[in-house]
Design a protein around this motif. Sequence first.
Motif, short mmCIF file in Angstrom:
data_model
loop_
_atom_site.label_atom_id
_atom_site.label_comp_id
_atom_site.label_asym_id
_atom_site.label_seq_id
_atom_site.Cartn_x
_atom_site.Cartn_y
_atom_site.Cartn_z
N LEU A 294 -3.07 -3.60 -2.11
CA LEU A 294 -1.69 -3.13 -2.16
C LEU A 294 -0.75 -4.32 -2.28
O LEU A 294 -1.01 -5.40 -1.72
N HIS B 270 -5.33 -2.03 -8.34
CA HIS B 270 -4.03 -2.47 -7.79
C HIS B 270 -2.96 -1.61 -8.43
O HIS B 270 -2.94 -1.43 -9.66
N SER C 51 3.69 1.39 2.25
CA SER C 51 3.12 1.84 0.98
C SER C 51 3.03 3.35 0.85
O SER C 51 2.21 3.99 1.52
N ALA D 1 -0.53 4.09 -0.60
CA ALA D 1 -1.61 4.24 0.39
C ALA D 1 -1.58 5.63 1.00
O ALA D 1 -2.63 6.27 1.16
#
Length: 314
Positions: free
Chosen positions: A229, A269, A174, A177
């Motif tokens: 995620l 999200h 990700s 992230a």
Amino acid sequence: MNSPTSMGTRPPHLLDFQDWTPERLGAILDNADTMLQVLDRPVKKVPALQGLTVCNAFFENSTRTRTSFELAARRMSADVLTFAAGASSVSKGESLRDTLEVLTSYKVDAYIVRHHAAGAAHLVARYSGKPVINAGDGRRAHPTQALLDAYTIRQEYGSLEGKKIAILGDVRHSRVARSNAELLPKLGAQVVLCGPATLLPPGLAQMPGVTLTTNPKEAVRGAHAVMALRLQRERMSGGFLGSLQEYADTYQVNDTLLGEAESGAIVLHPGPMNRDLEISSDAADGPQSRILKQVENGQAIRMSVLYHLLVGRN
């Protein structure tokens, strides 16, 4: 609007947050308030970028992000050149640098770059001589997504100072992230990254203000915002998970897990969602969900970023 030239030397690009101070990041968020007001008008347009050409250079598919950037530029009266790699000479073997030289001949004033390879946006910044916004490069960074996440949290609480943000899921793959882990502590937040050990790179624990855990209850306990995620199933061929059901049973963001969070904690999200895998439908559609608000805020944040990088440059 806060003038970027009134705040000293500006970073010429938004590739990540390495050279961005909390003050300048705050100015981006502050100006997003103004951009939201523009989006609420009957005529959703301002002349801030009139006469400038912005190139959406997407070497990787992403309808949501591309559309958001395109609308943001058009709302500010820029001309938009949209480049899709699948329909271009790139699919015939042309290099990124060759493509960039062709696009430069069109007298582009700024580039928005999405690429499957980490560092591609840096390469465009090096060779183009124009402002570059990274719209996602490999697993490395997606700074405007992190900015819109921060803005959504700030709308809820007025500030990120002292807030705990739990980010759960496929951290390994990700860029969202990583960008949030870089940005949110600069704004005063504490970030907890959580997922199975196979999807939780230990090196991220070295980032200031970031902790890692494989325990979802520990991650969410006392959190003011909980972000799920997307589980990138197309990248799960390396044996990272025992099964999708096992993952959902432990790490799904649902009402039970949210019971560990601060009362009234919001749910985020980055999209697109795998409903009832990384997030339950009840959580995604519930009263604390701010997922659609994130989409709305994305346009305002991208307008603000374009304004800061382009206005007063020439």
